[in-house]
Structure formats: structure tokens, C-alpha cells
Design a protein around this motif. Structure first.
Motif, mmCIF file in Angstrom:
data_model
loop_
_atom_site.group_PDB
_atom_site.id
_atom_site.type_symbol
_atom_site.label_atom_id
_atom_site.label_comp_id
_atom_site.label_asym_id
_atom_site.label_seq_id
_atom_site.Cartn_x
_atom_site.Cartn_y
_atom_site.Cartn_z
ATOM 1 N N CYS A 262 20.051 -10.663 -11.168
ATOM 2 C CA CYS A 262 19.614 -11.934 -11.765
ATOM 3 C C CYS A 262 19.774 -11.913 -13.282
ATOM 4 C CB CYS A 262 18.178 -12.233 -11.376
ATOM 5 S SG CYS A 262 17.624 -13.854 -11.937
ATOM 6 N N ASN B 66 23.259 -24.425 -9.372
ATOM 7 C CA ASN B 66 24.672 -24.260 -9.029
ATOM 8 C C ASN B 66 24.989 -22.872 -8.465
ATOM 9 O OD1 ASN B 66 25.329 -26.854 -9.964
ATOM 10 N ND2 ASN B 66 25.410 -26.099 -12.059
ATOM 11 N N ASP B 67 23.972 -22.044 -8.308
ATOM 12 C CA ASP B 67 24.177 -20.689 -7.799
ATOM 13 C C ASP B 67 24.625 -20.716 -6.344
ATOM 14 O OD1 ASP B 67 23.952 -17.829 -7.532
ATOM 15 O OD2 ASP B 67 22.109 -18.231 -6.425
ATOM 16 N N GLU B 68 25.668 -19.937 -6.058
ATOM 17 C CA GLU B 68 26.194 -19.861 -4.697
ATOM 18 C C GLU B 68 26.022 -18.471 -4.094
ATOM 19 O OE1 GLU B 68 30.237 -21.156 -4.950
ATOM 20 O OE2 GLU B 68 29.689 -23.151 -5.671
ATOM 21 N N SER B 69 25.220 -17.616 -4.733
ATOM 22 C CA SER B 69 25.070 -16.245 -4.255
ATOM 23 C C SER B 69 24.283 -16.157 -2.953
ATOM 24 C CB SER B 69 24.375 -15.384 -5.313
ATOM 25 O OG SER B 69 23.010 -15.774 -5.453
ATOM 26 N N TYR C 42 32.066 -12.009 -13.567
ATOM 27 C CA TYR C 42 30.692 -11.559 -13.783
ATOM 28 C C TYR C 42 30.561 -10.458 -14.833
ATOM 29 C CZ TYR C 42 30.028 -14.108 -9.432
ATOM 30 O OH TYR C 42 30.006 -15.077 -8.471
ATOM 31 N N VAL D 147 24.238 -13.134 -11.805
ATOM 32 C CA VAL D 147 24.032 -14.556 -11.516
ATOM 33 C C VAL D 147 22.552 -14.894 -11.638
ATOM 34 C CG1 VAL D 147 25.998 -14.780 -9.947
ATOM 35 C CG2 VAL D 147 23.790 -14.170 -9.022
ATOM 36 N N ASP D 148 22.301 -16.120 -12.019
ATOM 37 C CA ASP D 148 20.926 -16.609 -12.068
ATOM 38 C C ASP D 148 20.699 -17.404 -10.788
ATOM 39 O OD1 ASP D 148 18.473 -17.716 -12.545
ATOM 40 O OD2 ASP D 148 19.043 -18.774 -14.368
ATOM 41 N N PHE D 149 20.069 -16.782 -9.786
ATOM 42 C CA PHE D 149 19.916 -17.477 -8.522
ATOM 43 C C PHE D 149 18.800 -18.501 -8.536
ATOM 44 C CE2 PHE D 149 16.809 -14.241 -7.546
ATOM 45 C CZ PHE D 149 17.406 -13.027 -7.860
ATOM 46 N N GLU D 150 18.236 -18.733 -9.710
ATOM 47 C CA GLU D 150 17.320 -19.864 -9.868
ATOM 48 C C GLU D 150 18.075 -21.110 -10.325
ATOM 49 O OE1 GLU D 150 14.452 -18.262 -12.574
ATOM 50 O OE2 GLU D 150 13.275 -17.376 -10.959
ATOM 51 N N ASP D 151 19.339 -20.932 -10.706
ATOM 52 C CA ASP D 151 20.187 -22.038 -11.144
ATOM 53 C C ASP D 151 20.605 -22.861 -9.925
ATOM 54 O OD1 ASP D 151 22.093 -23.726 -12.240
ATOM 55 O OD2 ASP D 151 23.399 -22.129 -12.965
#
Length: 162
Positions: free
Chosen positions: A14, A24-27, A54, A18-22
Motif C-alpha cells: 500500500c 481506481n485501484d485494480e489490485s 510500480y 498501489v493505494d488500494f484505498e484509491d
């Protein structure tokens, strides 16, 4: 740099990948994801995309953030990254406009005894001079990379006389 078995991997992803709070996150990761989910996500990304998109390199035991040369330096010093892999990462970064070190930096880490005089131009210019003098010759001039050079008879005579 983080070990792949570190239980803080999800937090590291995170913070560094990737910021999985975003929105647009696709993780597919969330704060409720497991360590295995985080590891599976990182393993699913192709190495080139990992480096280019990344800024991360994956070696056997570690994930290494490669945003600056110090990250590569640490990997080289600990033996996690080779000169060849540094060159691959350098090319991947350069192709997306992120050129953040030079291969002479890598060579200085691997061979500090050579110092700052080592560069491709330094070596090429001196080799070209020896070729022009007829002291050395290339035995496989048809190849683009991996040329092999040797002393000529003239070069051997000069070397013996010194």
C-alpha cells in the motif's frame, strides 16, 4: 526492500506499490487481505511491468523498490541484484522515461577499486588505440556484442620487451 515472508507486506504494498484505498485501484487488495493475497498479487505482475509501472523489482526472497539508485546499490551490495539485472531494470526504466542512474554507478559499487575512471568511453578509447597500433586484434568482428580481443604478434613482442 522487504522480505517476501514479512507479515508487513500488505502495508508495504500500500505504501510503495498501489493505494488500494484509491477508487481506481485494480489490485483487488483491501486491508482485510491476507499475506498470501498480497504475495499472490505481487507475483501476478510481470517483472517488466513491476519495474516500469510500480518501480519494484522482485528477486528470490525480496521485493525491492527501485525509485532511486540507493535501492539498486543496496540490492547489489547484498547480492540480490546482479549487474545484468541492473542493466535490464535500467533499460526498463529508461523506456518509460525514468532514468535514475547510470551503469557506471553500478560498476563502481561492484568494483570500487577501479574508481571513477571506469567508463565505456574510457575502455573503448584505449582499446581502439591499441587496435589502431596493431597491438591487439578482434577475433570475432562480425558479432555485435561479446567481441573477443587478443594480443597480436606485435603486441606480444612489445609485452615481452618491457
Amino acid at each position: 526492500m522487504i522480505r517476501k515472508n514479512d507479515r508487513n507486506l500488505l502495508k508495504w504494498i500500500c505504501e510503495n506499490v498501489v493505494d488500494f484505498e484509491d477508487e481506481n485501484d485494480e489490485s483487488g487488495l483491501t486491508w482485510d487481505s491476507t499475506h498470501e493475497d498480497a504475495l499472490k498479487f505481487m507475483s501476478s505482475i510481470p517483472p517488466k511491468e513491476k519495474a516500469q509501472k510500480y518501480g519494484v523489482y522482485s528477486c528470490r526472497m525480496y521485493f525491492i523498490e527501485i525509485t532511486e539508485f540507493d535501492d539498486i546499490k543496496e540490492g547489489l551490495e547484498k547480492g540480490f541484484i546482479s549487474r545484468h539485472m541492473s542493466l535490464v531494470i535500467y533499460r526498463w526504466n529508461k523506456s518509460v522515461g525514468r532514468k535514475n542512474w547510470d551503469m557506471s554507478d553500478v560498476d563502481q559499487v561492484l568494483h570500487p577499486e577501479i574508481g571513477s575512471i571506469r567508463s565505456n568511453n574510457f575502455i573503448y578509447n584505449n582499446l581502439k588505440h591499441l587496435l589502431d597500433l596493431g597491438v591487439m586484434e578482434c577475433i570475432n568482428p562480425e558479432v555485435k556484442t561479446g567481441k573477443i580481443f587478443r594480443l597480436t604478434e606485435k603486441g606480444e613482442r612489445i609485452l615481452e620487451s618491457t
